[in-house]
Every structure is written in C-alpha cells, then in structure tokens.
Design a protein around this motif. Structure first.
Motif, mmCIF file in Angstrom:
data_model
loop_
_atom_site.group_PDB
_atom_site.id
_atom_site.type_symbol
_atom_site.label_atom_id
_atom_site.label_comp_id
_atom_site.label_asym_id
_atom_site.label_seq_id
_atom_site.Cartn_x
_atom_site.Cartn_y
_atom_site.Cartn_z
ATOM 1 N N MET A 1 47.267 23.832 -3.661
ATOM 2 C CA MET A 1 47.215 23.486 -4.991
ATOM 3 C C MET A 1 46.358 22.405 -5.170
ATOM 4 S SD MET A 1 50.535 22.245 -7.286
ATOM 5 C CE MET A 1 51.435 23.808 -7.549
ATOM 6 N N LYS A 2 45.778 22.324 -6.537
ATOM 7 C CA LYS A 2 44.825 21.297 -6.868
ATOM 8 C C LYS A 2 45.789 19.801 -7.307
ATOM 9 C CE LYS A 2 41.184 20.319 -10.040
ATOM 10 N NZ LYS A 2 40.284 20.835 -11.422
ATOM 11 N N ARG A 3 45.060 18.897 -6.705
ATOM 12 C CA ARG A 3 45.855 17.607 -7.099
ATOM 13 C C ARG A 3 46.072 17.136 -8.720
ATOM 14 N NH1 ARG A 3 43.392 16.008 -2.211
ATOM 15 N NH2 ARG A 3 44.760 14.765 -0.620
ATOM 16 N N ASN A 11 46.366 19.493 0.322
ATOM 17 C CA ASN A 11 46.572 19.691 1.912
ATOM 18 C C ASN A 11 45.129 19.146 2.390
ATOM 19 O OD1 ASN A 11 49.255 20.829 1.802
ATOM 20 N ND2 ASN A 11 48.347 22.925 1.131
ATOM 21 N N THR A 12 44.205 18.907 1.587
ATOM 22 C CA THR A 12 42.961 18.324 2.458
ATOM 23 C C THR A 12 42.933 16.860 2.393
ATOM 24 O OG1 THR A 12 41.979 20.484 1.795
ATOM 25 C CG2 THR A 12 40.553 18.601 2.332
ATOM 26 N N HIS A 13 42.487 16.028 3.284
ATOM 27 C CA HIS A 13 42.355 14.934 3.533
ATOM 28 C C HIS A 13 41.303 14.301 4.307
ATOM 29 C CE1 HIS A 13 46.681 14.312 2.229
ATOM 30 N NE2 HIS A 13 46.959 15.590 3.109
ATOM 31 N N TYR A 14 40.688 13.100 3.802
ATOM 32 C CA TYR A 14 39.539 12.480 4.341
ATOM 33 C C TYR A 14 40.226 11.192 5.207
ATOM 34 C CZ TYR A 14 34.624 10.783 5.039
ATOM 35 O OH TYR A 14 33.577 10.381 5.810
ATOM 36 N N PRO A 15 40.322 11.522 6.388
ATOM 37 C CA PRO A 15 40.758 10.252 7.337
ATOM 38 C C PRO A 15 40.001 9.114 7.346
ATOM 39 C CG PRO A 15 40.028 11.920 8.510
ATOM 40 C CD PRO A 15 39.858 12.486 7.311
ATOM 41 N N LEU A 382 33.648 17.771 1.728
ATOM 42 C CA LEU A 382 34.977 17.053 2.022
ATOM 43 C C LEU A 382 34.769 15.702 1.667
ATOM 44 C CD1 LEU A 382 37.533 16.775 3.548
ATOM 45 C CD2 LEU A 382 36.314 15.960 5.634
ATOM 46 N N THR A 383 33.383 15.122 1.594
ATOM 47 C CA THR A 383 33.270 13.733 1.007
ATOM 48 C C THR A 383 33.584 13.088 -0.198
ATOM 49 O OG1 THR A 383 30.969 13.756 2.204
ATOM 50 C CG2 THR A 383 31.389 11.981 0.609
ATOM 51 N N PRO A 384 34.084 14.254 -1.241
ATOM 52 C CA PRO A 384 34.770 13.923 -2.464
ATOM 53 C C PRO A 384 36.185 13.314 -2.162
ATOM 54 C CG PRO A 384 33.538 15.531 -3.042
ATOM 55 C CD PRO A 384 33.392 15.278 -1.558
ATOM 56 N N TYR A 385 36.926 13.777 -0.974
ATOM 57 C CA TYR A 385 38.250 13.330 -0.773
ATOM 58 C C TYR A 385 38.439 11.973 -0.512
ATOM 59 C CZ TYR A 385 39.273 18.283 -1.153
ATOM 60 O OH TYR A 385 39.920 19.739 -1.457
ATOM 61 N N LEU A 386 37.037 11.376 0.041
ATOM 62 C CA LEU A 386 37.300 10.054 0.406
ATOM 63 C C LEU A 386 37.732 8.989 -0.785
ATOM 64 C CD1 LEU A 386 36.577 7.652 2.483
ATOM 65 C CD2 LEU A 386 34.075 7.596 1.497
ATOM 66 N N ARG A 387 37.458 9.447 -2.014
ATOM 67 C CA ARG A 387 38.246 8.944 -3.106
ATOM 68 C C ARG A 387 39.374 8.682 -2.935
ATOM 69 N NH1 ARG A 387 36.062 11.280 -8.580
ATOM 70 N NH2 ARG A 387 36.766 9.259 -9.512
#
Length: 538
Positions: A1-3, A11-15, A382-387
């Motif tokens: 699902m979209k945040r 479910n996608t994360h940028y550690p 994936l980089t946008p998830y760094l936000r």
C-alpha cells in the motif's frame, strides 16, 4: 500500500547506517525528532463532503485524505502535522471518455471545481485543493491504465494516460518495446502526468524528453474533445501537442496518448568516472555533448554531493578503500563523480564507451568502472525513500531545479547554493546544500539542487524556513535567466514566477486558450494562471 504521509510503498525502506547518521549530524547538526500525527486522528478532521451523490464519485474520508496533497516539502509538513488546509470533497474514478464528460456536466450544474490526478507525485502543488466556497472533485485517472495498441512498423503505441511507469514498461516490454521514460518518481507517476508537466526521464539524453516521444492523443476538455493526429511532422500551423504538453490539467483531461516507442536495447550499462574538480567535470560533460557521444545519461555531481552520496551509501569499507586510492592519484576533497549510461546495440555501445573514455581522460578524469554505476542503477528508484528515513531522524530534504545555457551553469550553481545558505543563516539554521547536472543539451544543462535542514518542533516554522530558501533560490534563477522549472512544472508553488519567464502577453495567451477549452473555469483552479479575466464559477 502507498504511504499516506510520505513517499512510496509502506513496505519499502531506505536504511541509514550509524556512520551515515553521524555524517549528517556533523554536516547539518542534530536532527529534531517530533512525533507525527496519527492517521486515525487526521481522518477525524476531514470535513463532511459538500457534494450531491454521484455514481462516479467516492466521498469517504480516507480516499479524500489520500488525494489531498502531493509530495512537496510543504505537503509533507501538512500531512505529518495534520495541518491540511483543504480536502477534495470527493474522488471521481472515470473509466471512459464519456465518464469524464459526465463529470464536466456535473461540475457545471453544481458549481464544482475539478482537479485531474495521476499518481500524486507532484512536488509543486498541482493536485492540492484550496479552501473556498466551491466544492472540489479530484479526478483520479487510475482506471485508464492499459496499453491499447502497438504499431510495430511505425513504432507508435496508443496508451491510456493513467498508467503508472512500471505498468507501462511491463506492458511494452512484453511486446519487445520500451518508452524509456524513467523519472525518479517512476514507481508512481503516470503517462498523463509526464505529458501534462513536460517531464524528463533520467535517460532523456538517449530516449528524449516527454515532448520528443508524445506524438498525439485524445483530450477531453469542458469545451469539447481534442484529437491530435500522430503524424511524424507537420507545418499546419502551431503544434497543438505543445498546448497540451505542460498544460498541467488546465485545458483538459488527457485520456490516451500516442507515444513514440523503441525496441528494447540489446545492451545497457551505467559507469562512473571521477574528476579532480567541478570545472574539469563540466568541461568533460560539455565536450561529450558537443562531440555527439552516443550515451543515454550524463549526471555530474559537485564535490559535496559526491561526498554525501558516498557517505550515505552505507558501504563504509568500500568508500574508505576507494577514497584512499583516489587520494593517492591526486583526487582530493574537490573530486566530482560522473555517472554515465550507455544504451543500444553492441556496436554503438562499444563505440560510445571508447569515445567517452577518451574524452574523460583528456579532461583529467579517471574511469571508475561499472560497480558504482550499477549500484546507482539498482537504487535509482529507491532514493526517494531516503526522504522518509531522514524525516524519521529529524531532517527535512527538498530539491529545486532549472536549466541554463552552458556559459551560466557554473555561476548559477554557485549562486543557488550561496543564496540558500545565506537565508538559512538568517534564520539561524544550518543547511547542507549540493547540486548536480542531471540532463544535458547541446546549448546547456539542467541544474538540480538538494538541501537538507534539521526539522523544527513547529511545522509552521519549518514551512517559513523552506519558503525563505525557496524564494531566494527562485530569485537567483530568474536573475541568471534560467527557467523557473526544468522538469517539475509550475503547479501552485511556481505560479508567482511564471509571468517573469513568459511575460504578460505570454500568460494572457495561456489564459485565452483556457477560455476556449474551459469557458466556465472548471479545471485546475490556480494552475498556470488565475481566473481574473475568465467567467468563473466563483
């Protein structure tokens, strides 16, 4: 699902490693962590809808909340604090052209404004409703999501405009083709959104910007339907495609588009090179463009972005090892990273690599091979998830972009960074600013600036800080003759600067086109122009 209050899939994360966090704390200072408002609490604040019932429209609070904001920093502040100024009164889900015309009819009869909505990835306020007396319906085009036909002789595809990037490429690749349009928002942005905002994909140097691939299509406007025939070229007056390109939903709803597609490439790869300083890197990139080297992407980071990219990669041992080797070769703290791509058949790719290597070395650069480039390729969406991660650690991040001729690139990059830092200092905050050239042309390049600041305990204070830095940067862009936006569109955030770029007559032309396409001013209020000279619903 979209945040609902951030970027991407939940479910996608940028550690972010501890060493990366220490780097940020050193460069920006300690982040300010505050609790975000809870989803269930915001839902309780959604006001009752002002709409009469209609079969195409949903009015439940969650759907309206999820369509209330885009992805700009002000949007994030609003969503994370719950201080959302306005909500759409309903979300419409048309499936046919007739459904869209029915929504126009319903809007006229009930004094309603309509906002076209693609993937919700706007960073300049395209899709945000504003508080007012008129009810607002967001038209979600997600049901227009199919590849309708492919002309394999002409390499044209007819595609519904609500299709998202991954679905579009999946359907095309199953037929052996690609559009090749890969913006960083690729995961959620849509074909119609790309056209409406004149989007630019990461590999536009090979595949072209969206205006190079948009051959024609069908638009439903309140004034009637518009069909643009996909011919290869025409001298029959001004090109109507360029009225729709960049129209941001103001003139009509794009329901399908004829797109110029390409066969899937035989070979594709991404490589890296380092330069001792920014000037030598810019010189190399400019020479690569002038020489006509058949690359698909050129992305040159300044020294600070190079350092930050490596520091936040999480690969501490590899970065330390590479740093020692570069220093031994005379590449110190001013070194700049170039990521470049090759796309095509084996013969053209090999020639491009040979030519680019020669030019890079002639400017004092060193080829770093494929590992860094391959890592960039794997993580580019994936980089946008760094936000999300940075926000959780107490940092806010924003970007801005422009394009100028080559003779102004270096001076404007410097001025943009200085203007942001000066205004941050006036507010008593520390900011970390860096830039890269992300798209290049024979006569110039785009400049993409990123800045990170510690969050504040007050959302209103953070918004004021952002507004001060954003306005300072926009003024610097206009002073240097740059475009106010290279690929993000105007939306609401850039509207105050549009007349400075287009001129009064230019804006009047845009407004008069709106009078024809949308005589009752139903669509996209406060986008491209105001309704001052129009007969409005208000």
């Amino acid at each position: 699902m979209k945040r609902w209050n951030g970027w991407g899939n939940i479910n996608t994360h940028y550690p972010l490693s501890q060493s990366s966090l220490r780097y940020l704390q050193k460069r920006v200072s300690q982040g300010v962590q505050t609790s975000d408002v809870k989803f269930e609490d915001v839902i309780c604040e959604v006001p009752d809808s002002r709409l009469p019932n209609h079969d195409l429209i949903k009015t439940d609070p969650e759907d309206r909340l999820r369509h209330a904001c885009g992805q700009s920093l002000p949007d994030w502040i609003a969503l994370r604090t719950g201080n959302i100024s306005a909500y759409p009164d309903g979300i419409a889900y048309p499936s046919t052209d007739e459904d869209v015309q029915e929504l126009f009819k319903f809007a006229r009869a009930n004094s309603i404004h309509l906002i076209p909505y693609g993937g919700g990835t706007s960073v300049v306020g395209h899709i945000n409703p504003r508080r007012g007396e008129n009810p607002i319906i967001t038209i979600d085009l997600s049901n227009f999501n199919q590849l309708l036909s492919i002309d394999k002789i002409s390499h044209l595809a007819l595609i519904e405009a609500g299709i998202r990037g991954p679905d579009l490429e999946h359907q095309l690749s199953s037929e052996g083709f690609t559009l090749g349009h890969f913006p960083q928002s690729f995961e959620y942005s849509t074909l119609g959104g790309w056209i409406a905002t004149r989007s630019c994909g990461q590999q536009s140097y090979y595949y072209g910007r969206i205006e190079d691939t948009f051959a024609g299509g069908h638009i439903e406007s309140p004034g009637g339907s518009i069909d643009i025939n996909p011919v290869p070229a025409s001298a029959a007056g001004p090109d109507l495609r360029h009225i729709i390109l960049g129209s941001e939903g103001r003139y009509g709803v794009i329901t399908r588009a004829s797109m110029r597609i390409r066969p899937l490439p035989e070979v594709e790869g991404f490589f890296a090179a380092f330069f001792r300083d920014w000037d030598s890197g810019v010189s190399a990139v400019r020479t690569l463009v002038r020489f006509g080297t058949n690359l698909s992407m050129l992305r040159l980071s300044d020294a600070i972005e190079t350092e930050t990219t490596l520091a936040l990669s999480g690969k501490d041992k590899l970065v330390a090892w590479a740093g020692r080797g570069l220093r031994m070769l005379g590449f110190g703290s001013n070194r700049c990273l170039l990521i470049y791509g090759v796309t095509g058949d084996n013969k053209s790719v090999n020639l491009a690599l040979e030519q680019s290597s020669s030019i890079i070395r002639s400017r004092g650069g060193i080829i770093a091979g494929k590992m860094i480039g391959s890592q960039w390729q794997k993580s580019r969406f994936l980089t946008p998830y760094l936000r999300n991660t940075l926000w959780d650690y107490g940092y806010a991040i924003d970007t801005l972009e422009t394009a100028v001729p080559w003779n102004k690139v270096t001076s404007l990059v410097s001025e943009l960074k200085v203007s942001i830092m000066k205004h941050a200092e006036k507010k008593g905050i520390k900011v970390w600013v860096f830039a890269h050239l992300s798209h290049v042309y024979r006569d110039g390049a785009s400049i993409y600036v990123t800045y990170i600041i510690p969050r504040t305990s007050s959302g209103d204070e953070l918004l004021l800080q952002w507004n001060s830095m954003k306005n300072a940067a926009c003024q610097a862009i206009l002073f240097h003759g740059g475009t106010i936006t290279h690929q993000h569109g105007i939306g609401q955030d850039h509207l105050p600067f549009l007349e400075a770029e287009k001129g009064k007559i230019g804006v009047d032309i845009l407004r008069n086109i709106g009078n024809i396409c949308d005589p009752d001013a139903i669509l996209g209020p406060q986008i491209l122009f105001t309704n001052t000279d129009q007969s409005s619903l208000d």
